[in-house]
Design an enzyme around this catalytic site. Structure first.
Site, PDB file in Angstrom:
ATOM      1  N   SER A  66     -15.394 -31.747  28.051  1.00  0.00           N
ATOM      2  CA  SER A  66     -14.470 -32.847  28.298  1.00  0.00           C
ATOM      3  C   SER A  66     -15.181 -34.185  28.406  1.00  0.00           C
ATOM      4  CB  SER A  66     -13.717 -32.516  29.592  1.00  0.00           C
ATOM      5  OG  SER A  66     -13.258 -33.682  30.211  1.00  0.00           O
ATOM      6  N   GLY A  67     -14.395 -35.255  28.226  1.00  0.00           N
ATOM      7  CA  GLY A  67     -14.901 -36.611  28.420  1.00  0.00           C
ATOM      8  C   GLY A  67     -14.770 -37.089  29.853  1.00  0.00           C
ATOM      9  N   ASP A  68     -14.179 -36.258  30.719  1.00  0.00           N
ATOM     10  CA  ASP A  68     -14.062 -36.640  32.127  1.00  0.00           C
ATOM     11  C   ASP A  68     -14.309 -35.372  32.967  1.00  0.00           C
ATOM     12  OD1 ASP A  68     -13.364 -38.024  34.548  1.00  0.00           O
ATOM     13  OD2 ASP A  68     -12.178 -39.426  33.374  1.00  0.00           O
ATOM     14  N   ASP A  69     -13.883 -35.381  34.224  1.00  0.00           N
ATOM     15  CA  ASP A  69     -14.180 -34.234  35.082  1.00  0.00           C
ATOM     16  C   ASP A  69     -13.563 -32.949  34.522  1.00  0.00           C
ATOM     17  OD1 ASP A  69     -15.399 -36.037  36.901  1.00  0.00           O
ATOM     18  OD2 ASP A  69     -13.432 -36.516  37.741  1.00  0.00           O
ATOM     19  N   SER A 110     -19.830 -31.726  30.490  1.00  0.00           N
ATOM     20  CA  SER A 110     -19.255 -33.076  30.591  1.00  0.00           C
ATOM     21  C   SER A 110     -20.364 -34.069  30.972  1.00  0.00           C
ATOM     22  CB  SER A 110     -18.136 -33.095  31.639  1.00  0.00           C
ATOM     23  OG  SER A 110     -17.574 -34.380  31.666  1.00  0.00           O
TER      24      SER A 110
END
Ligand SMILES: *[C@@H]1O[C@H](CO)[C@@H](O)[C@H](O)[C@H]1NC(C)=O
Ligand SMILES: *[C@@H]1O[C@H](CO)[C@@H](O)[C@H](O)[C@H]1NC(C)=O
Ligand SMILES: *[C@@H]1O[C@H](CO)[C@@H](O)[C@H](O)[C@H]1NC(C)=O
Ligand SMILES: *[C@@H]1O[C@H](CO)[C@@H](O)[C@H](O)[C@H]1NC(C)=O
Ligand SMILES: *[C@@H]1O[C@H](CO)[C@@H](O)[C@H](O)[C@H]1NC(C)=O
Ligand SMILES: *[C@@H]1O[C@H](CO)[C@@H](O)[C@H](O)[C@H]1NC(C)=O
Ligand SMILES: *[C@@H]1O[C@H](CO)[C@@H](O)[C@H](O)[C@H]1NC(C)=O
Ligand SMILES: *[C@@H]1O[C@H](CO)[C@@H](O)[C@H](O)[C@H]1NC(C)=O
Length: 476
Positions: free
Chosen positions: A261-264, A295
């Site tokens: 993912s690009g976030d948490d 990530s």
């Protein structure tokens, strides 16, 4: 697979290796259990409840060509099937094909089942995404103060809902949303992929979710939520593509998930500043187990930053992260109020991390200037044990709030090996208190060694642990 192409090249290798291993395991399973799973068009699947009635999406005029909008077909199907709620419930089968659709709503005592070759595609036509009221515990849209758009798959005030499949795919086609968001061209909050509000008994399992416009799975104000066996994939530079965000939920179990993912990968939340304080619904009794996360710019598991309704009793175990910014990270700020307490983490295996341990009270993003500067968060009882981490840049950055220290931190049985060029100050600690035991490299003076301590991990079972899955079947 196509998605890998979009990942940053330096992470592609590890992703391919992991996907390769998973594919291999699946292939072995298929050989061994040749007749199990997909048997002459009849598929068996595990679920909290089976359904008496069944329908196929094509019965409602759907066209699986990837071009025709099927929003009307989904809504018509679910409206029809909602009439069976008090007569044994119903399931809607999404057969092989590419099913383009805008946002649609779920109903109670209902199962949405995706065949392994079914792909639900999120529409790129913004008129297919109705505006809905902002969340009361946020007071505004998360991206923009204006409104927010309904999730691709949305449910509110429901009981007993299953979204599952034989690893079928939901593709949010998020890239156009990400572009608009990055360019500051949108005054409305992007839709999530799956959002379930004010609901009880939810299962989301055995699916591949890719490229959500924003967060992927967002259960909020809900209870008894089971999230299991999801593969969640988004480019590591995509904005706010959190994997699973349990938000003001009681009794949630998230297990066997693989998230890039690009976030948490997981973000545990409970509302934002004065709005979250007013709603006052904590996230509590949360289990996270057997999670694998990649990530590079975010956390494996974040607690906050929106935690104003409180976060309590989180049990995370058997967590793997590769090329990820941090392990379990606490994010909070003055103005949040609320608490993060009774957090238990054990058996983390981490490789190539910026931070192993990270908590900070300076996450100063506020919904508006009306937040209360006297609303200070309470952070206490944070337990980490049995951690092996390698190729680490900083062992720990632990910053409480001046005049509001984070207390009761316990860290035991931790072995951290450092990257070739580690930072000199490995443990940077301010305004915290607690103990450590058998931790290398040597922790900061605020976390003195207390020999023979094993940090706590609860031994009781939560009600969500005892949820039994039945074997249901779907014909297609
Ligand atoms: C589901 O599909 C994804 C994407 O193709 C794959 O990586 C994963 O291994 C599959 N999972 C299972 C259990 O088959
Ligand atoms: C879906 O539910 C939302 C919120 O309850 C509602 O505003 C919307 O009209 C519903 N959409 C449809 C197509 O029923
Ligand atoms: C958002 O922008 C669109 C077009 O730029 C405009 O029509 C709309 O009124 C704006 N909405 C809000 C809530 O500001
Ligand atoms: C959904 O549940 C919430 C919380 O119980 C309630 O405030 C709201 O009125 C309900 N909405 C509908 C449409 O029943
Ligand atoms: C769902 O995944 C679980 C493993 O996570 C597996 O045991 C089960 O057979 C899968 N079901 C289907 C229908 O693929
Ligand atoms: C320390 O942690 C490692 C890694 O999780 C584990 O294998 C080992 O059993 C733990 N030792 C003790 C004494 O708990
Ligand atoms: C170790 O971490 C660095 C970043 O600090 C990374 O560039 C390097 O590839 C990693 N090495 C291995 C063997 O994973
Ligand atoms: C340690 O943390 C403090 C507070 O965040 C920061 O000001 C300081 O620069 C850090 N020290 C080092 C050497 O990184």
């Amino acid at each position: 697979m196509g998605l890998c192409l979009k990942l940053r090249t330096s992470h592609v290798i590890s992703v391919i290796v992991i996907l390769g291993i998973l594919t291999l395991r699946v292939a072995e399973c298929r050989n061994k259990h040749h007749h199990h799973g997909d048997n002459g068009g009849k598929i068996e699947y595990p679920a909290i409840n089976c359904r008496k009635h069944s329908a196929v999406l094509t019965d409602f005029g759907a066209v699986g060509d990837g071009k025709t909008s099927n929003t009307k077909a989904f809504n018509a199907a679910i409206q029809k099937l909602s009439t069976y709620a008090s007569d044994g419930g119903a399931q809607l089968i999404v057969p092989p094909g590419k099913w383009l659709t805008g946002s649609f709503n779920l109903t109670s005592h209902f199962t949405l089942f995706l065949h392994k070759d079914a792909v639900i595609l999120g529409s790129q036509d913004e008129s297919e995404w109705p505006a809905i009221p902002v969340l009361p515990s946020y007071g505004r849209g998360r991206d923009a103060p204006g409104g927010r758009l309904s999730a691709l798959i949305f449910g509110s005030n429901l009981t007993d809902v299953v979204i599952t499949g034989n690893n079928g795919t939901i593709d949010g086609q998020g890239s156009t949303w990400w572009k608009k968001f990055r360019a500051g061209e949108s005054n409305v909050t992007r839709p999530y992929m799956i959002e379930i509000m004010y609901s009880d008994q939810i299962q989301i399992s055995n699916l591949t979710l890719i490229n959500s416009p924003s967060w992927f799975v967002h259960p909020i104000y809900s209870s008894n939520v089971l999230v299991k066996g999801l593969t969640i994939l988004a480019p590591v530079d995509s904005p706010n593509t959190d994997g699973v965000d349990p938000d003001s939920c009681t009794n949630t179990r998230i297990e066997d998930c693989f998230i890039v993912s690009g976030d948490d990968c997981i973000a545990v939340k409970s509302g934002w500043d004065e709005y979250g304080i007013k709603v006052g619904m904590p996230t509590q009794h949360l289990i996270i187990r057997r999670l694998t996360c990649i990530s590079p710019d975010s956390a494996t598991i974040a607690l906050g930053s929106e935690m104003s309704g409180g976060i309590q009793d989180v049990r995370a175990e058997d967590i793997t992260a590769i090329d990820t910014e941090s392990g379990v990270r606490i994010k909070t700020a003055v103005g949040r109020g609320g608490y993060v307490k009774d957090i238990y983490v054990r058996r983390m295996t981490l490789k190539t991390m910026k931070y192993v341990f990270w908590m900070a009270g300076n996450y100063n993003q506020h919904p508006d200037p009306k937040y209360d500067p006297k609303a200070i968060p309470e952070i206490k009882g944070i337990n980490y044990r049995d951690v092996v981490a390698e190729n680490v840049t900083y062992s720990a950055k632990l910053d409480g709030i001046q005049g509001d220290p984070f207390t009761g931190i316990c860290i035991s049985n931790v072995t951290i090996t450092l990257t070739e060029k580690p930072k000199k100050l490995q443990w940077n600690c301010t305004d915290i208190a607690g103990v450590t035991s058998n931790v290398t490299p040597t922790p900061c003076a605020l976390l003195p060694e207390k020999q023979g301590v094993d940090c706590a991990f609860p031994t009781d079972r939560l009600p969500i642990d005892d949820v039994q899955l039945k074997t249901c079947s779907a014909a297609h």
